[in-house]
Design an enzyme around this catalytic site. Sequence first.
Site, PDB file in Angstrom:
ATOM      1  N   CYS A 398       1.003  62.080  -2.602  1.00  0.00           N
ATOM      2  CA  CYS A 398       0.619  63.488  -2.472  1.00  0.00           C
ATOM      3  C   CYS A 398      -0.774  63.729  -3.055  1.00  0.00           C
ATOM      4  CB  CYS A 398       1.703  64.370  -3.100  1.00  0.00           C
ATOM      5  SG  CYS A 398       1.789  65.980  -2.306  1.00  0.00           S
ATOM      6  N   HIS A 525       6.605  62.418  -0.609  1.00  0.00           N
ATOM      7  CA  HIS A 525       7.079  61.810  -1.864  1.00  0.00           C
ATOM      8  C   HIS A 525       8.186  60.796  -1.556  1.00  0.00           C
ATOM      9  CE1 HIS A 525       5.115  64.585  -4.767  1.00  0.00           C
ATOM     10  NE2 HIS A 525       5.115  65.387  -3.717  1.00  0.00           N
ATOM     11  N   GLU A 527       9.452  58.642  -3.342  1.00  0.00           N
ATOM     12  CA  GLU A 527      10.308  58.336  -4.507  1.00  0.00           C
ATOM     13  C   GLU A 527      11.665  59.040  -4.446  1.00  0.00           C
ATOM     14  OE1 GLU A 527       7.515  60.120  -4.562  1.00  0.00           O
ATOM     15  OE2 GLU A 527       7.515  61.716  -6.067  1.00  0.00           O
TER      16      GLU A 527
HETATM   17  N1  GLN Z   1      -1.653  70.012  -5.448  1.00  0.00           N
HETATM   18  C1  GLN Z   1      -1.547  69.318  -4.215  1.00  0.00           C
HETATM   19  C2  GLN Z   1      -1.033  70.187  -3.083  1.00  0.00           C
HETATM   20  O1  GLN Z   1      -0.486  71.232  -3.317  1.00  0.00           O
HETATM   21  C3  GLN Z   1      -0.657  68.109  -4.360  1.00  0.00           C
HETATM   22  C4  GLN Z   1       0.784  68.458  -4.565  1.00  0.00           C
HETATM   23  C5  GLN Z   1       1.613  67.288  -5.020  1.00  0.00           C
HETATM   24  O2  GLN Z   1       1.077  66.291  -5.459  1.00  0.00           O
HETATM   25  N2  GLN Z   1       2.912  67.418  -4.945  1.00  0.00           N
HETATM   26  O3  GLN Z   1      -1.168  69.837  -1.950  1.00  0.00           O
END
Ligand code: GLN
Length: 621
Positions: A398, A525, A527
């Site tokens: 992300c 994600h 994970e």
């Molecule tokens: N802050 C970034 C976004 O909102 C990444 C979010 C995250 O890593 N979950 O896109």
Amino acid sequence: MKYVLVTGGVVSGLGKGVTASSIGVLLKACGLRVTSIKIDPYLNTDAGTMSPFEHGEVFVLDDGGEVDLDLGNYERFLNIKLTRDNNITTGKIYQSVINRERKGDYLGKTVQVVPHITDAIQEWIERVAVIPVDGKEGPADVCVIELGGTIGDIESMPFIEALGQFSYRVGVGNFCLIHVSLVPVLNVVGEPKTKPTQHSVRGLRGLGLTPNILACRSTMALDENIKAKLSQFCHVPVENIITVHDVPNIWHIPLLLKDQKAHEAILKVLNLLSVAQEPVLKEWSSRAERCDKLQEPVNIAMVGKYTGHCDSYLSIIKALLHASVACSKKLVVDWVPACDLENVTDKENPEAYKAAWKKLKGADGILVPGGFGDRGVQGKILAAKYARENRVPYLGICLGMQTAVIEYARSILGLQDANSTEFDPKTRNPCVIFMPEGSKTHMGGTMRLGSRRTYFHALECVSAKLYGNQRHIDERHRHRYEVNPDMVAHLESAGLSFPGKDETGRRMEIVELPNHPYYVGVQFHPEFKSRPGKPSPLFLGISLPITKWALELDFFFHCRFCCLNLLLNSSATCYPNPYLRSFFVPLHIQNVKDYPIHLQKKSFILNLVTWTFLITNSKWN
Ligand code: GLN
């Protein structure tokens, strides 16, 4: 439906969630279908707006629910998929009652905690307990309910009252209360102390709940006279007093419970002894033992913001663990505070700066996890740059993907002010932008959340191969910003590749650097869907040590060639080692001849072993 309620006493942080999940594992091993509910007595509607510093990570479910990290434990331990409603909070209950009051559903009555809130809690539990979570049809046999917090907390009172009424409502034989308590061993005396548990059981009884089983957290196994004392003062049969003492890894806990016949005690209370089978936990015991014996380390540098609080990245650590165990490596996580990699730290705290860079440079793989806000972003960019230039395996999740793209735009495209509009709203080169559908006014539940599909546009890339050359994958998301689609062509022309996109083809889901051993960034994600025994493919990618990594990876792809026909329909079910399995899923046939002779030999031997295995495997007999 049978219910197992797990409460906690004396102090928080006893590992109540892990104990409750392990109870679920044990019951599942007895042949029962298990679901779970976590009650969090705080006022927030969900965990989405809570700081990982305070509460640990926010776990994301398929349906986009942002929930307590304990639901992650349940999903991983029980291999189930929960829904947002499996996490009850005071906020959700009050909101539902107030909504009904506004609709006029209470017919002029005074709306009160008892009975309206307590009824709403019971209805919620009954409604959610029957939702199937294991992919099968129909409700589960047992629902494990974990009550967050500690007995005596003011905010859990309505829940205690509701659960007291509930136990009466479902009746004897359908409700089992397990109280997890602390039995401290004082160093001076070296003797386990039962008084705190006695007090907390008294508190529980005072609130109308009687424990059937005591799970005592302690540093050592409790001997019989301590159990007898607890039994006498807490009115719990000796055979229902279980010690959950410290173990080398949490996979031992279901085994520990089984050894003390906890399942028999629970099944007896629930009148299930006649239908349940002897628990089979072979997979768990071999995994727990294997994990203890691992020697060869794999060092992963975690470059994050919340490095002082490892619960903030719990699922990532678990995913790394699943992958490293599958690769027979001992996981060593080197926590690198992202800020410490920055030049300002060199001036203000040179020791911390040196230590951070030493850890980064000593790592076999670098992982930059998700995050919000600009603190440490520069450090994350430096980590991505280091990994790219030094050919160290890199996994960006992300925000970690976004920083990799920013770094590439700055270093390779020469756009010095390339940035995300999250950190610099006025940048002239916004390579990461706010997604058009997002809300700027409401923070709770407004991100792009939950399971979304990623389509592979190039099957020759490392991520597609790791995922077994599927056409598409479903992973969980939690973000507001995305790679700027208008800058993609520019980035691609400079060598970056975006092999995974959403269904529109405009939203970048995966970024990769070709000609690098392993440089992968993902907007999702991975994970959250990793399981013990079924690690997330992208974590397998980073858990392989850098030494010979590139060559070995190619080598494995080539080996698949000879297994093509045999494994075509069976790779997912017949191959026990998930690491090898992920490499054996066939699709692309490459030419083994192009490779050095020693690898060709290895390929031949591996194929021989695979065939021998498949022929001797019972499924093939
Ligand atoms: N802050 C970034 C976004 O909102 C990444 C979010 C995250 O890593 N979950 O896109």
